[in-house]
Design a protein around this motif. Structure first.
Motif, PDB file in Angstrom:
ATOM      1  N   ASP A  60      17.061  -0.852  -9.057  1.00  0.00           N
ATOM      2  CA  ASP A  60      17.664  -1.774  -8.097  1.00  0.00           C
ATOM      3  C   ASP A  60      17.285  -1.328  -6.696  1.00  0.00           C
ATOM      4  N   THR A  61      16.224  -1.915  -6.168  1.00  0.00           N
ATOM      5  CA  THR A  61      15.715  -1.513  -4.856  1.00  0.00           C
ATOM      6  C   THR A  61      15.598  -2.723  -3.944  1.00  0.00           C
ATOM      7  N   VAL A  62      15.378  -2.451  -2.663  1.00  0.00           N
ATOM      8  CA  VAL A  62      15.140  -3.515  -1.691  1.00  0.00           C
ATOM      9  C   VAL A  62      13.643  -3.761  -1.599  1.00  0.00           C
ATOM     10  N   LYS A  63      13.230  -5.021  -1.797  1.00  0.00           N
ATOM     11  CA  LYS A  63      11.815  -5.366  -1.718  1.00  0.00           C
ATOM     12  C   LYS A  63      11.528  -6.067  -0.401  1.00  0.00           C
ATOM     13  N   THR A  64      10.449  -5.638   0.244  1.00  0.00           N
ATOM     14  CA  THR A  64      10.066  -6.208   1.537  1.00  0.00           C
ATOM     15  C   THR A  64       8.598  -6.599   1.504  1.00  0.00           C
ATOM     16  N   MET A  65       8.287  -7.818   1.935  1.00  0.00           N
ATOM     17  CA  MET A  65       6.898  -8.251   1.998  1.00  0.00           C
ATOM     18  C   MET A  65       6.229  -7.564   3.193  1.00  0.00           C
ATOM     19  N   MET A  66       5.146  -6.848   2.935  1.00  0.00           N
ATOM     20  CA  MET A  66       4.482  -6.067   3.973  1.00  0.00           C
ATOM     21  C   MET A  66       3.169  -6.690   4.439  1.00  0.00           C
ATOM     22  N   SER A  67       2.782  -7.821   3.847  1.00  0.00           N
ATOM     23  CA  SER A  67       1.534  -8.478   4.255  1.00  0.00           C
ATOM     24  C   SER A  67       1.673  -9.975   4.074  1.00  0.00           C
ATOM     25  N   THR A  68       0.734 -10.707   4.619  1.00  0.00           N
ATOM     26  CA  THR A  68       0.669 -12.131   4.310  1.00  0.00           C
ATOM     27  C   THR A  68       0.142 -12.292   2.877  1.00  0.00           C
ATOM     28  N   VAL A  69       0.402 -13.441   2.280  1.00  0.00           N
ATOM     29  CA  VAL A  69      -0.104 -13.737   0.935  1.00  0.00           C
ATOM     30  C   VAL A  69      -1.538 -14.244   1.064  1.00  0.00           C
ATOM     31  N   ILE A  70      -2.438 -13.676   0.252  1.00  0.00           N
ATOM     32  CA  ILE A  70      -3.838 -14.117   0.278  1.00  0.00           C
ATOM     33  C   ILE A  70      -4.284 -14.500  -1.134  1.00  0.00           C
ATOM     34  N   SER A  71      -5.292 -15.339  -1.198  1.00  0.00           N
ATOM     35  CA  SER A  71      -5.909 -15.710  -2.476  1.00  0.00           C
ATOM     36  C   SER A  71      -7.387 -15.400  -2.418  1.00  0.00           C
ATOM     37  N   ALA A  72      -7.936 -14.931  -3.528  1.00  0.00           N
ATOM     38  CA  ALA A  72      -9.365 -14.646  -3.628  1.00  0.00           C
ATOM     39  C   ALA A  72      -9.929 -15.388  -4.833  1.00  0.00           C
ATOM     40  N   THR A  73     -10.967 -16.168  -4.606  1.00  0.00           N
ATOM     41  CA  THR A  73     -11.571 -16.958  -5.692  1.00  0.00           C
ATOM     42  C   THR A  73     -13.080 -16.902  -5.619  1.00  0.00           C
ATOM     43  N   LEU A  74     -13.716 -17.131  -6.784  1.00  0.00           N
ATOM     44  CA  LEU A  74     -15.168 -17.277  -6.863  1.00  0.00           C
ATOM     45  C   LEU A  74     -15.482 -18.763  -6.945  1.00  0.00           C
ATOM     46  N   SER A 124      -5.849 -16.976   3.477  1.00  0.00           N
ATOM     47  CA  SER A 124      -4.598 -16.348   3.899  1.00  0.00           C
ATOM     48  C   SER A 124      -3.560 -17.416   4.195  1.00  0.00           C
ATOM     49  N   TYR A 125      -2.324 -17.212   3.687  1.00  0.00           N
ATOM     50  CA  TYR A 125      -1.239 -18.166   3.883  1.00  0.00           C
ATOM     51  C   TYR A 125      -0.178 -17.518   4.785  1.00  0.00           C
ATOM     52  N   ASN A 126      -0.001 -18.074   5.958  1.00  0.00           N
ATOM     53  CA  ASN A 126       0.860 -17.432   6.950  1.00  0.00           C
ATOM     54  C   ASN A 126       2.336 -17.423   6.582  1.00  0.00           C
ATOM     55  N   THR A 127       2.829 -18.457   5.904  1.00  0.00           N
ATOM     56  CA  THR A 127       4.271 -18.541   5.589  1.00  0.00           C
ATOM     57  C   THR A 127       4.551 -18.588   4.096  1.00  0.00           C
ATOM     58  N   MET A 128       3.547 -18.308   3.277  1.00  0.00           N
ATOM     59  CA  MET A 128       3.736 -18.400   1.833  1.00  0.00           C
ATOM     60  C   MET A 128       4.771 -17.396   1.322  1.00  0.00           C
ATOM     61  N   SER A 163      -7.067 -13.206  -7.764  1.00  0.00           N
ATOM     62  CA  SER A 163      -5.829 -13.960  -7.919  1.00  0.00           C
ATOM     63  C   SER A 163      -5.217 -14.177  -6.539  1.00  0.00           C
ATOM     64  N   THR A 164      -3.917 -14.382  -6.501  1.00  0.00           N
ATOM     65  CA  THR A 164      -3.150 -14.459  -5.252  1.00  0.00           C
ATOM     66  C   THR A 164      -2.446 -13.129  -5.061  1.00  0.00           C
ATOM     67  N   PHE A 165      -2.739 -12.459  -3.966  1.00  0.00           N
ATOM     68  CA  PHE A 165      -2.284 -11.078  -3.774  1.00  0.00           C
ATOM     69  C   PHE A 165      -1.308 -10.953  -2.611  1.00  0.00           C
ATOM     70  N   ALA A 166      -0.588  -9.831  -2.626  1.00  0.00           N
ATOM     71  CA  ALA A 166       0.303  -9.478  -1.512  1.00  0.00           C
ATOM     72  C   ALA A 166       0.616  -7.989  -1.615  1.00  0.00           C
ATOM     73  N   LEU A 167       1.237  -7.475  -0.577  1.00  0.00           N
ATOM     74  CA  LEU A 167       1.660  -6.070  -0.539  1.00  0.00           C
ATOM     75  C   LEU A 167       3.177  -6.042  -0.387  1.00  0.00           C
ATOM     76  N   ILE A 168       3.844  -5.392  -1.329  1.00  0.00           N
ATOM     77  CA  ILE A 168       5.313  -5.331  -1.321  1.00  0.00           C
ATOM     78  C   ILE A 168       5.763  -3.877  -1.226  1.00  0.00           C
ATOM     79  N   MET A 169       6.780  -3.645  -0.400  1.00  0.00           N
ATOM     80  CA  MET A 169       7.336  -2.299  -0.252  1.00  0.00           C
ATOM     81  C   MET A 169       8.711  -2.240  -0.913  1.00  0.00           C
ATOM     82  N   GLN A 170       8.940  -1.153  -1.651  1.00  0.00           N
ATOM     83  CA  GLN A 170      10.236  -0.915  -2.260  1.00  0.00           C
ATOM     84  C   GLN A 170      10.941   0.231  -1.542  1.00  0.00           C
ATOM     85  N   THR A 171      12.194   0.034  -1.182  1.00  0.00           N
ATOM     86  CA  THR A 171      13.007   1.097  -0.593  1.00  0.00           C
ATOM     87  C   THR A 171      14.353   1.136  -1.291  1.00  0.00           C
TER      88      THR A 171
END
Length: 387
Positions: A33-47, A15-19, A107-115
Protein backbone atom coordinates in the motif's frame (compact mmCIF):
# COMPACT_ATOMS: atom_id res chain seq x y z
CA UNK A 1 9.07 -5.28 -38.81
CA UNK A 2 9.31 -2.64 -41.52
CA UNK A 3 12.96 -2.10 -42.45
CA UNK A 4 14.08 0.34 -45.10
CA UNK A 5 16.76 -0.41 -47.69
CA UNK A 6 19.60 0.59 -45.35
CA UNK A 7 18.54 -1.95 -42.74
CA UNK A 8 17.15 0.53 -40.25
CA UNK A 9 13.59 1.08 -39.04
CA UNK A 10 11.68 4.25 -38.20
CA UNK A 11 10.05 4.47 -34.77
CA UNK A 12 7.41 7.09 -33.99
CA UNK A 13 7.18 8.52 -30.47
CA UNK A 14 4.14 10.51 -29.35
CA UNK A 15 3.81 12.46 -26.12
CA UNK A 16 0.46 13.16 -24.41
CA UNK A 17 0.55 16.20 -22.16
CA UNK A 18 -2.57 15.45 -20.06
CA UNK A 19 -3.01 11.72 -20.56
CA UNK A 20 -1.82 11.05 -16.97
CA UNK A 21 -5.14 12.51 -15.79
CA UNK A 22 -6.91 9.59 -17.48
CA UNK A 23 -4.32 6.82 -17.17
CA UNK A 24 -3.70 7.58 -13.52
CA UNK A 25 -0.74 6.17 -11.54
CA UNK A 26 -3.23 4.51 -9.17
CA UNK A 27 -3.85 1.98 -11.95
CA UNK A 28 -0.37 0.63 -11.15
CA UNK A 29 -1.23 -2.30 -8.89
CA UNK A 30 1.40 -3.38 -6.36
CA UNK A 31 1.42 -5.69 -3.37
CA UNK A 32 2.30 -2.87 -0.94
CA UNK A 33 0.00 0.00 0.00
CA UNK A 34 2.05 2.90 -1.32
CA UNK A 35 1.51 6.34 -2.82
CA UNK A 36 1.92 6.37 -6.60
CA UNK A 37 2.99 9.53 -8.39
CA UNK A 38 3.27 10.09 -12.14
CA UNK A 39 6.82 11.31 -12.78
CA UNK A 40 6.65 11.79 -16.57
CA UNK A 41 4.26 12.52 -19.37
CA UNK A 42 2.66 9.49 -21.06
CA UNK A 43 4.32 8.55 -24.35
CA UNK A 44 3.61 6.00 -27.07
CA UNK A 45 6.15 4.31 -29.32
CA UNK A 46 5.10 2.56 -32.54
CA UNK A 47 6.62 1.12 -35.70
CA UNK A 48 4.82 2.52 -38.78
CA UNK A 49 3.31 0.10 -41.29
CA UNK A 50 3.43 -2.89 -38.95
CA UNK A 51 1.46 -4.26 -36.02
CA UNK A 52 4.44 -6.10 -34.55
CA UNK A 53 5.45 -4.58 -31.20
CA UNK A 54 8.08 -7.18 -30.20
CA UNK A 55 11.72 -6.21 -30.56
CA UNK A 56 14.84 -8.30 -31.10
CA UNK A 57 16.75 -5.92 -28.84
CA UNK A 58 15.42 -3.69 -26.01
CA UNK A 59 14.71 -0.07 -26.83
CA UNK A 60 16.10 2.58 -24.50
CA UNK A 61 14.38 5.93 -24.06
CA UNK A 62 14.69 8.84 -21.65
CA UNK A 63 11.74 10.23 -19.73
CA UNK A 64 12.03 13.73 -18.29
CA UNK A 65 10.69 14.19 -14.77
CA UNK A 66 7.68 16.49 -14.49
CA UNK A 67 7.83 16.70 -10.69
CA UNK A 68 10.31 17.40 -7.92
CA UNK A 69 13.48 15.40 -7.40
CA UNK A 70 12.32 11.76 -6.91
CA UNK A 71 12.60 10.43 -3.38
CA UNK A 72 10.87 7.06 -3.84
CA UNK A 73 11.22 3.97 -6.02
CA UNK A 74 10.93 4.58 -9.78
CA UNK A 75 9.29 2.15 -12.20
CA UNK A 76 9.21 2.19 -16.00
CA UNK A 77 5.71 0.96 -16.84
CA UNK A 78 3.52 0.41 -19.89
CA UNK A 79 -0.25 0.41 -20.34
CA UNK A 80 -1.87 -3.01 -20.73
CA UNK A 81 -5.64 -2.86 -21.36
CA UNK A 82 -6.67 -1.42 -17.97
CA UNK A 83 -3.57 -1.10 -15.83
CA UNK A 84 0.07 -0.07 -15.71
CA UNK A 85 2.52 -3.01 -15.52
CA UNK A 86 6.30 -3.39 -15.57
CA UNK A 87 6.73 -6.67 -17.47
CA UNK A 88 9.63 -6.34 -19.90
CA UNK A 89 10.57 -2.83 -18.72
CA UNK A 90 13.27 -1.72 -16.31
CA UNK A 91 15.09 1.40 -15.09
CA UNK A 92 18.60 1.68 -16.56
CA UNK A 93 19.72 4.83 -14.76
CA UNK A 94 18.22 7.89 -13.17
CA UNK A 95 19.13 11.29 -11.76
CA UNK A 96 17.26 14.27 -10.36
CA UNK A 97 15.85 15.40 -13.75
CA UNK A 98 15.33 12.31 -15.93
CA UNK A 99 15.25 8.50 -16.05
CA UNK A 100 16.42 6.12 -18.79
CA UNK A 101 14.02 3.20 -19.34
CA UNK A 102 14.65 -0.02 -21.24
CA UNK A 103 11.78 -2.11 -22.67
CA UNK A 104 11.70 -5.20 -24.88
CA UNK A 105 8.57 -4.09 -26.76
CA UNK A 106 6.80 -0.96 -27.94
CA UNK A 107 3.71 0.34 -26.20
CA UNK A 108 2.40 3.31 -24.20
CA UNK A 109 4.92 4.13 -21.49
CA UNK A 110 5.24 6.26 -18.37
CA UNK A 111 7.39 6.64 -15.27
CA UNK A 112 5.73 6.09 -11.88
CA UNK A 113 7.22 6.70 -8.45
CA UNK A 114 6.22 4.76 -5.36
CA UNK A 115 6.62 6.24 -1.87
CA UNK A 116 5.52 5.06 1.54
CA UNK A 117 2.34 6.55 2.87
CA UNK A 118 2.82 9.34 5.41
CA UNK A 119 2.43 8.14 8.96
CA UNK A 120 0.42 10.85 10.73
CA UNK A 121 1.44 9.57 14.17
CA UNK A 122 5.13 9.66 13.25
CA UNK A 123 4.74 13.17 11.83
CA UNK A 124 3.04 14.28 15.06
CA UNK A 125 5.75 12.61 17.16
CA UNK A 126 8.41 14.30 15.01
CA UNK A 127 6.78 17.71 15.49
CA UNK A 128 6.44 17.25 19.27
CA UNK A 129 10.05 16.05 19.62
CA UNK A 130 11.38 18.99 17.59
CA UNK A 131 9.43 21.50 19.71
CA UNK A 132 10.51 19.89 23.00
CA UNK A 133 14.11 19.85 21.74
CA UNK A 134 13.85 23.55 20.90
CA UNK A 135 12.61 24.34 24.42
CA UNK A 136 15.49 22.56 26.15
CA UNK A 137 18.13 23.91 23.77
CA UNK A 138 16.83 27.39 24.63
CA UNK A 139 16.83 26.66 28.38
CA UNK A 140 20.38 25.31 28.20
CA UNK A 141 21.61 28.36 26.28
CA UNK A 142 19.94 30.73 28.77
CA UNK A 143 21.57 28.86 31.66
CA UNK A 144 25.02 28.93 30.04
CA UNK A 145 24.63 32.67 29.35
CA UNK A 146 23.15 33.86 32.66
CA UNK A 147 24.66 31.60 35.32
CA UNK A 148 28.10 32.10 36.82
CA UNK A 149 30.48 29.21 36.13
CA UNK A 150 33.73 28.14 37.74
CA UNK A 151 36.84 29.39 35.90
CA UNK A 152 37.88 25.84 35.02
CA UNK A 153 34.58 24.99 33.30
CA UNK A 154 34.72 25.14 29.50
CA UNK A 155 31.21 25.34 28.05
CA UNK A 156 32.17 26.59 24.59
CA UNK A 157 31.51 23.25 22.86
CA UNK A 158 28.18 22.71 24.64
CA UNK A 159 27.02 26.24 23.83
CA UNK A 160 27.82 25.82 20.15
CA UNK A 161 26.24 22.36 19.97
CA UNK A 162 23.06 23.99 21.31
CA UNK A 163 23.29 26.90 18.84
CA UNK A 164 23.85 24.67 15.79
CA UNK A 165 21.13 22.15 16.63
CA UNK A 166 18.69 24.83 17.82
CA UNK A 167 18.91 26.56 14.43
CA UNK A 168 18.62 23.17 12.66
CA UNK A 169 15.44 22.41 14.65
CA UNK A 170 14.00 25.79 13.67
CA UNK A 171 14.67 25.04 10.01
CA UNK A 172 12.90 21.69 10.42
CA UNK A 173 9.82 23.56 11.61
CA UNK A 174 10.00 25.71 8.46
CA UNK A 175 10.24 22.55 6.32
CA UNK A 176 7.21 21.03 8.05
CA UNK A 177 5.09 24.16 7.64
CA UNK A 178 5.85 26.24 4.55
CA UNK A 179 8.69 25.04 2.35
CA UNK A 180 7.14 22.16 0.38
CA UNK A 181 6.97 22.94 -3.32
CA UNK A 182 9.26 25.97 -3.08
CA UNK A 183 12.36 24.61 -4.80
CA UNK A 184 14.66 27.61 -4.26
CA UNK A 185 13.74 27.88 -0.57
CA UNK A 186 14.18 24.10 -0.20
CA UNK A 187 17.66 24.27 -1.74
CA UNK A 188 18.69 27.10 0.60
CA UNK A 189 17.30 25.31 3.67
CA UNK A 190 18.99 22.02 2.76
CA UNK A 191 22.33 23.83 2.36
CA UNK A 192 21.90 25.53 5.74
CA UNK A 193 20.91 22.21 7.35
CA UNK A 194 24.01 20.60 5.84
CA UNK A 195 26.19 23.30 7.43
CA UNK A 196 24.40 23.34 10.81
CA UNK A 197 24.39 19.58 11.28
CA UNK A 198 28.03 19.27 10.22
CA UNK A 199 29.07 22.06 12.59
CA UNK A 200 27.01 20.39 15.32
CA UNK A 201 28.88 17.13 14.79
CA UNK A 202 32.26 18.90 14.73
CA UNK A 203 31.38 20.52 18.07
CA UNK A 204 30.37 17.09 19.41
CA UNK A 205 33.84 15.86 18.46
CA UNK A 206 35.44 18.85 20.21
CA UNK A 207 33.33 18.13 23.31
CA UNK A 208 34.48 14.49 23.21
CA UNK A 209 38.14 15.56 23.06
CA UNK A 210 37.69 18.04 25.93
CA UNK A 211 35.92 15.42 28.05
CA UNK A 212 38.64 12.87 27.32
CA UNK A 213 41.34 15.36 28.39
CA UNK A 214 39.36 16.16 31.54
CA UNK A 215 38.98 12.51 32.49
CA UNK A 216 42.60 11.68 31.76
CA UNK A 217 43.60 14.72 33.83
CA UNK A 218 46.60 15.40 31.63
CA UNK A 219 49.39 17.35 33.22
CA UNK A 220 49.79 19.38 30.02
CA UNK A 221 46.21 20.69 30.22
CA UNK A 222 47.09 24.01 31.80
CA UNK A 223 49.87 24.66 29.30
CA UNK A 224 47.92 23.71 26.17
CA UNK A 225 44.64 25.22 27.25
CA UNK A 226 45.52 28.73 26.07
CA UNK A 227 47.52 27.82 22.98
CA UNK A 228 45.52 24.99 21.48
CA UNK A 229 42.17 24.84 23.29
CA UNK A 230 41.44 28.56 23.35
CA UNK A 231 37.86 29.60 22.60
CA UNK A 232 38.86 31.38 19.39
CA UNK A 233 40.73 28.34 18.06
CA UNK A 234 37.83 26.01 18.89
CA UNK A 235 35.34 28.34 17.15
CA UNK A 236 37.48 28.35 14.01
CA UNK A 237 37.58 24.54 14.01
CA UNK A 238 33.90 24.17 14.89
CA UNK A 239 32.53 26.28 12.05
CA UNK A 240 35.25 26.56 9.39
CA UNK A 241 35.48 22.77 8.89
CA UNK A 242 31.73 22.56 8.21
CA UNK A 243 31.83 25.66 6.01
CA UNK A 244 34.66 24.23 3.90
CA UNK A 245 32.81 20.93 3.36
CA UNK A 246 29.62 22.74 2.30
CA UNK A 247 31.54 25.15 0.03
CA UNK A 248 33.35 22.29 -1.71
CA UNK A 249 30.04 20.44 -2.10
CA UNK A 250 28.40 23.49 -3.72
CA UNK A 251 31.33 23.92 -6.12
CA UNK A 252 31.30 20.21 -7.06
CA UNK A 253 27.54 20.05 -7.63
CA UNK A 254 25.49 23.29 -7.31
CA UNK A 255 22.28 21.30 -7.90
CA UNK A 256 22.95 18.85 -5.08
CA UNK A 257 20.62 20.58 -2.64
CA UNK A 258 16.82 20.72 -2.50
CA UNK A 259 15.33 17.23 -2.61
CA UNK A 260 11.60 16.70 -2.12
CA UNK A 261 12.16 16.57 1.65
CA UNK A 262 14.32 19.74 1.53
CA UNK A 263 17.51 17.79 2.15
CA UNK A 264 20.61 16.73 0.20
CA UNK A 265 19.86 14.88 -3.04
CA UNK A 266 20.93 11.26 -2.87
CA UNK A 267 21.79 10.76 -6.54
CA UNK A 268 25.38 10.95 -7.83
CA UNK A 269 26.70 10.15 -4.35
CA UNK A 270 26.21 13.75 -3.17
CA UNK A 271 24.89 12.51 0.19
CA UNK A 272 28.44 11.32 0.97
CA UNK A 273 29.38 14.98 1.55
CA UNK A 274 27.31 14.64 4.74
CA UNK A 275 27.60 10.95 5.62
CA UNK A 276 31.39 10.86 5.12
CA UNK A 277 32.31 13.48 7.77
CA UNK A 278 29.52 12.27 10.10
CA UNK A 279 30.70 8.65 9.98
CA UNK A 280 34.28 9.71 10.77
CA UNK A 281 33.13 11.85 13.71
CA UNK A 282 30.79 9.15 15.06
CA UNK A 283 33.60 6.59 14.88
CA UNK A 284 36.02 8.96 16.66
CA UNK A 285 33.49 9.89 19.33
CA UNK A 286 32.59 6.26 19.99
CA UNK A 287 36.29 5.35 20.41
CA UNK A 288 36.82 8.33 22.73
CA UNK A 289 33.70 7.42 24.70
CA UNK A 290 34.94 3.85 25.20
CA UNK A 291 38.35 5.13 26.31
CA UNK A 292 36.68 7.51 28.77
CA UNK A 293 34.65 4.68 30.29
CA UNK A 294 37.76 2.46 30.57
CA UNK A 295 39.73 5.28 32.20
CA UNK A 296 36.96 5.92 34.72
CA UNK A 297 36.71 2.21 35.47
CA UNK A 298 40.43 2.00 36.27
CA UNK A 299 40.08 5.13 38.43
CA UNK A 300 37.28 3.48 40.41
CA UNK A 301 39.45 0.45 41.14
CA UNK A 302 42.24 2.65 42.53
CA UNK A 303 39.95 4.64 44.84
CA UNK A 304 40.13 4.38 48.60
CA UNK A 305 37.02 3.93 50.69
CA UNK A 306 36.32 7.66 50.92
CA UNK A 307 32.52 7.76 50.57
CA UNK A 308 32.36 11.30 49.22
CA UNK A 309 34.98 10.51 46.62
CA UNK A 310 33.09 7.40 45.54
CA UNK A 311 29.86 9.40 45.35
CA UNK A 312 31.49 12.06 43.17
CA UNK A 313 32.94 9.37 40.92
CA UNK A 314 29.54 7.71 40.51
CA UNK A 315 28.08 11.05 39.46
CA UNK A 316 30.92 11.39 36.97
CA UNK A 317 30.20 7.89 35.62
CA UNK A 318 26.51 8.75 35.21
CA UNK A 319 27.34 11.96 33.39
CA UNK A 320 29.79 10.13 31.15
CA UNK A 321 27.16 7.53 30.21
CA UNK A 322 24.70 10.32 29.45
CA UNK A 323 27.41 11.83 27.23
CA UNK A 324 26.76 8.96 24.82
CA UNK A 325 23.80 10.98 23.55
CA UNK A 326 25.40 14.41 23.95
CA UNK A 327 28.41 13.31 21.87
CA UNK A 328 26.08 12.17 19.10
CA UNK A 329 27.01 8.49 19.37
CA UNK A 330 23.30 7.56 19.39
CA UNK A 331 23.09 8.79 15.78
CA UNK A 332 24.59 5.39 14.89
CA UNK A 333 21.03 4.06 15.29
CA UNK A 334 20.19 5.84 12.04
CA UNK A 335 22.09 3.18 10.07
CA UNK A 336 19.82 0.42 11.45
CA UNK A 337 16.35 1.98 11.25
CA UNK A 338 15.49 0.49 7.85
CA UNK A 339 12.43 -1.71 8.31
CA UNK A 340 12.33 -1.29 12.10
CA UNK A 341 9.63 1.03 13.42
CA UNK A 342 10.87 0.65 16.99
CA UNK A 343 14.42 1.75 16.11
CA UNK A 344 13.04 4.59 13.98
CA UNK A 345 11.00 5.93 16.93
CA UNK A 346 13.93 5.44 19.33
CA UNK A 347 16.26 7.28 16.92
CA UNK A 348 13.78 10.15 16.56
CA UNK A 349 13.19 10.58 20.30
CA UNK A 350 16.79 10.21 21.49
CA UNK A 351 18.49 12.37 18.88
CA UNK A 352 15.92 15.16 19.00
CA UNK A 353 16.57 15.48 22.74
CA UNK A 354 20.29 16.24 22.80
CA UNK A 355 19.36 19.64 24.22
CA UNK A 356 17.38 17.91 26.98
CA UNK A 357 20.38 15.78 27.95
CA UNK A 358 22.72 18.80 27.88
CA UNK A 359 20.28 20.74 30.08
CA UNK A 360 19.95 17.86 32.56
CA UNK A 361 23.65 16.98 32.81
CA UNK A 362 25.20 20.43 32.91
CA UNK A 363 22.39 22.51 34.42
CA UNK A 364 19.93 20.48 36.51
CA UNK A 365 22.53 18.04 37.91
CA UNK A 366 25.07 20.80 38.57
CA UNK A 367 24.91 21.78 42.25
CA UNK A 368 26.22 25.33 41.68
CA UNK A 369 23.70 25.96 38.93
CA UNK A 370 20.86 24.58 41.07
CA UNK A 371 21.79 27.00 43.85
CA UNK A 372 21.65 29.87 41.37
CA UNK A 373 18.25 28.60 40.18
CA UNK A 374 16.98 28.62 43.78
CA UNK A 375 18.34 32.13 44.34
CA UNK A 376 16.68 33.34 41.14
CA UNK A 377 13.28 31.81 42.02
CA UNK A 378 13.46 33.16 45.60
CA UNK A 379 14.09 36.65 44.25
CA UNK A 380 11.26 36.19 41.78
CA UNK A 381 8.82 35.04 44.47
CA UNK A 382 9.81 37.82 46.91
CA UNK A 383 9.39 40.39 44.14
CA UNK A 384 5.88 39.13 43.41
CA UNK A 385 4.93 39.24 47.10
CA UNK A 386 6.05 42.87 47.38
CA UNK A 387 3.76 43.80 44.48
Amino acid sequence: MSFCLTGSAAVAFMSYNTMENLLKPDFFNTSKDTVKTMMSTVISATLPKTTNTKLTKPVNFTLKHIRFDPSGSLFCVYWNISEWIVDGCSVLKTNSSCTVCSCDHLSTFALIMQTSRHDSLMELLNLVCVIVGLVFFSLALLTFALCQWSPGVNNVARINICISLLLAHLLFLIIITVSHGLQVLCAVISGLLHFLFLSGFVWMFIEAVLLFICVKNLSQLSSINRAVLSREFLCVIGYVVALVVVAVSVVMDPNGYGSEMCWIKIDKGFISSFLGPVCMILTSNTILFIKIVITLNSTLKNLNSDVSQIKQTKIMVFKTLAQFVVLGCSWILGFFTNGSKVLEILFLIVNSQQGTFIFLIYCVFNNEVRQQYRKFFRCLCSGQKQH
